[in-house]
Write a protein that holds these residues in place. Structure first.
Motif, PDB file in Angstrom:
ATOM      1  N   ILE A   1       2.706 -24.361   9.178  1.00  0.00           N
ATOM      2  CA  ILE A   1       3.794 -23.358   9.490  1.00  0.00           C
ATOM      3  C   ILE A   1       3.478 -22.086   9.043  1.00  0.00           C
ATOM      4  O   ILE A   1       3.405 -21.883   7.677  1.00  0.00           O
ATOM      5  N   ALA A   2       2.968 -21.238   9.717  1.00  0.00           N
ATOM      6  CA  ALA A   2       2.180 -19.834   9.316  1.00  0.00           C
ATOM      7  C   ALA A   2       2.913 -18.511   9.867  1.00  0.00           C
ATOM      8  O   ALA A   2       3.616 -18.689  11.133  1.00  0.00           O
TER       9      ALA A   2
ATOM     10  N   GLU B   1      -0.348  -2.660   9.022  1.00  0.00           N
ATOM     11  CA  GLU B   1      -1.192  -3.004   7.917  1.00  0.00           C
ATOM     12  C   GLU B   1      -0.403  -2.831   6.633  1.00  0.00           C
ATOM     13  O   GLU B   1       0.467  -1.642   6.391  1.00  0.00           O
ATOM     14  N   ASP B   2      -0.467  -3.605   5.566  1.00  0.00           N
ATOM     15  CA  ASP B   2       0.591  -3.422   4.421  1.00  0.00           C
ATOM     16  C   ASP B   2       1.873  -3.784   4.362  1.00  0.00           C
ATOM     17  O   ASP B   2       2.690  -3.358   3.647  1.00  0.00           O
ATOM     18  N   TRP B   3       2.331  -4.316   5.650  1.00  0.00           N
ATOM     19  CA  TRP B   3       3.574  -4.769   5.812  1.00  0.00           C
ATOM     20  C   TRP B   3       4.001  -6.019   5.352  1.00  0.00           C
ATOM     21  O   TRP B   3       4.989  -6.477   5.489  1.00  0.00           O
ATOM     22  N   GLY B   4       2.816  -6.762   5.018  1.00  0.00           N
ATOM     23  CA  GLY B   4       2.968  -8.246   4.283  1.00  0.00           C
ATOM     24  C   GLY B   4       2.987  -9.281   5.220  1.00  0.00           C
ATOM     25  O   GLY B   4       3.497 -10.456   4.990  1.00  0.00           O
ATOM     26  N   HIS B   5       2.447  -9.231   6.599  1.00  0.00           N
ATOM     27  CA  HIS B   5       2.502 -10.355   7.402  1.00  0.00           C
ATOM     28  C   HIS B   5       1.044 -10.407   7.929  1.00  0.00           C
ATOM     29  O   HIS B   5       0.300  -9.705   8.079  1.00  0.00           O
ATOM     30  N   SER B   6       1.195 -11.516   8.781  1.00  0.00           N
ATOM     31  CA  SER B   6      -0.113 -11.792   9.340  1.00  0.00           C
ATOM     32  C   SER B   6      -0.180 -12.166  11.015  1.00  0.00           C
ATOM     33  O   SER B   6       0.825 -11.743  11.490  1.00  0.00           O
ATOM     34  N   SER B   7      -1.232 -12.692  11.359  1.00  0.00           N
ATOM     35  CA  SER B   7      -1.155 -12.737  12.846  1.00  0.00           C
ATOM     36  C   SER B   7      -1.465 -14.226  13.568  1.00  0.00           C
ATOM     37  O   SER B   7      -2.023 -14.803  12.460  1.00  0.00           O
ATOM     38  N   ASN B   8      -1.398 -14.153  14.704  1.00  0.00           N
ATOM     39  CA  ASN B   8      -1.682 -15.776  15.374  1.00  0.00           C
ATOM     40  C   ASN B   8      -3.486 -15.970  15.088  1.00  0.00           C
ATOM     41  O   ASN B   8      -3.747 -17.298  14.829  1.00  0.00           O
TER      42      ASN B   8
ATOM     43  N   LEU C   1      -0.654 -26.397  14.111  1.00  0.00           N
ATOM     44  CA  LEU C   1      -0.193 -25.064  13.606  1.00  0.00           C
ATOM     45  C   LEU C   1       0.996 -24.655  14.327  1.00  0.00           C
ATOM     46  O   LEU C   1       1.166 -24.879  15.515  1.00  0.00           O
ATOM     47  N   ALA C   2       1.978 -24.261  13.448  1.00  0.00           N
ATOM     48  CA  ALA C   2       3.141 -23.888  14.258  1.00  0.00           C
ATOM     49  C   ALA C   2       3.477 -22.217  14.052  1.00  0.00           C
ATOM     50  O   ALA C   2       3.572 -21.903  13.043  1.00  0.00           O
ATOM     51  N   LEU C   3       3.350 -21.642  15.039  1.00  0.00           N
ATOM     52  CA  LEU C   3       3.542 -20.149  15.095  1.00  0.00           C
ATOM     53  C   LEU C   3       5.068 -19.913  14.351  1.00  0.00           C
ATOM     54  O   LEU C   3       6.006 -20.429  15.056  1.00  0.00           O
TER      55      LEU C   3
END
Length: 321
Positions: free
Chosen positions: A237-238, A252-259, A274-276
């Motif tokens: 779970i990502a 950038e630097d907002w603390g999150h990632s991408s698919n 993988l669960a979006l």
């Protein structure tokens, strides 16, 4: 093991406006083309099987809350976003009687408001005799929960809750036996830190919950550590809040990632599913559905081994492992 998603949005809860519902109903009527349905079951089958998910249904608007259900023993749940209200009601229904002498175990990714805001509305917290254990990598978890129930912010003080509430600080690099689960955690890049969790049941099935985590080219060690942490997991779970373009530019630097990063990590780790998750609150259902389709296509194009199944989480989804 079953994994139930009670809240899948990031940052703040969202609800559809009246115009959004109108658009969905209009699209559904146009797709039906004047078709008549014999009964409710036939109409529901049309919605479920023939309409795009973004038209006939939707991804929901509650913030992060995911239950890990082994089918016995105590309740285990990741984060207490606004989705925890519905979880609390449902867990009380499943518990039967009045919920006394049962245990609810929370595993906190971090303490930002969207991940703790549901706790003041968590029904078992008001049940005398109920046991609630809040596990976190943060030593200040109790401070965060108490602060949001101070009088200036909320009318019900933390000390008025009737359940037996305890806090337990966990450390990365260790395995903990909690109920029927073996639990490990890993530190992630995020403001005030966040932690990902790996849960393994007695049958060896496992799920990784990793939200509010940012990966950067300049810090590949963290990415390598996460690959090891999620190795051959049955479900990852990502945090996939942003597109790759957004995550490396204005976000950038907002603390999150991408698919895209999530797929790459899962491929390297030989994960099975993988669960979006942690959907951007400004994204419409159609936006999220499009990201899901693009992620599936990217996974196909970059696959070098076994296929990675890509799911898109929504409020109410249940995944059986």
């Amino acid at each position: 093991m079953q994994v139930r998603f009670w809240g899948t949005r990031g940052s703040l809860p969202v609800a559809p406006q009246a115009s959004t519902i109108t658009d969905k109903v209009t699209d559904a009527l146009l797709a039906a083309g004047g078709r008549r349905f014999a009964d409710r079951d036939e109409a529901e089958a049309f919605i479920r099987d023939e309409l795009p998910f973004a038209v006939g249904q939707g991804y929901g608007g509650a913030t992060s809350c995911v239950e890990i259900d082994t089918g016995q023993g105590a309740f285990a749940v990741c984060d207490m976003g606004s989705g925890v209200r519905e979880f609390g009601i449902d867990s009380m229904r499943r518990a039967g009687a009045d919920g006394r002498d049962l245990e609810w175990h929370f595993f906190m990714s971090h303490l930002h408001w969207d991940h703790i805001m549901g706790f003041p509305f968590f029904a078992p917290a008001f049940v005398e005799g109920a046991k609630i254990v809040i596990h976190s990598g943060h030593a200040d978890a109790e401070d965060a929960l108490r602060r949001q129930q101070e009088e200036i912010s909320f009318p019900v003080a933390f000390d008025w809750l009737k359940a037996d509430i305890t806090f337990r600080t966990l450390a990365p690099g260790r395995n903990y036996a909690i109920g029927d689960l073996s639990v490990a955690l890993i530190e992630q890049e995020h403001s005030h830190q966040s932690f990902g969790y790996r849960f393994t049941d007695k049958a060896g099935k496992n799920v990784v919950y990793s939200t509010d985590a940012e990966y950067k080219i300049a810090n590949m060690d963290a990415e390598a550590a996460m690959v090891d942490f999620i190795a051959e997991t049955d479900l990852m779970i990502a945090d996939t809040m942003y597109s790759l373009a957004d995550s490396v530019s204005m976000k950038e630097d907002w603390g999150h990632s991408s698919n895209i990063v999530a797929v790459d990590l899962c491929h390297r780790a030989r994960a099975r599913r993988l669960a979006l998750f942690h959907h951007e609150p400004v994204y419409s259902d159609a936006d999220i559905e499009q990201m899901h389709a693009e992620t599936i296509r990217y996974e196909e194009l970059t696959r070098s081994g076994n296929a990675l199944e890509v799911l898109c989480s929504y409020d109410g989804l249940c995944v059986e492992l």
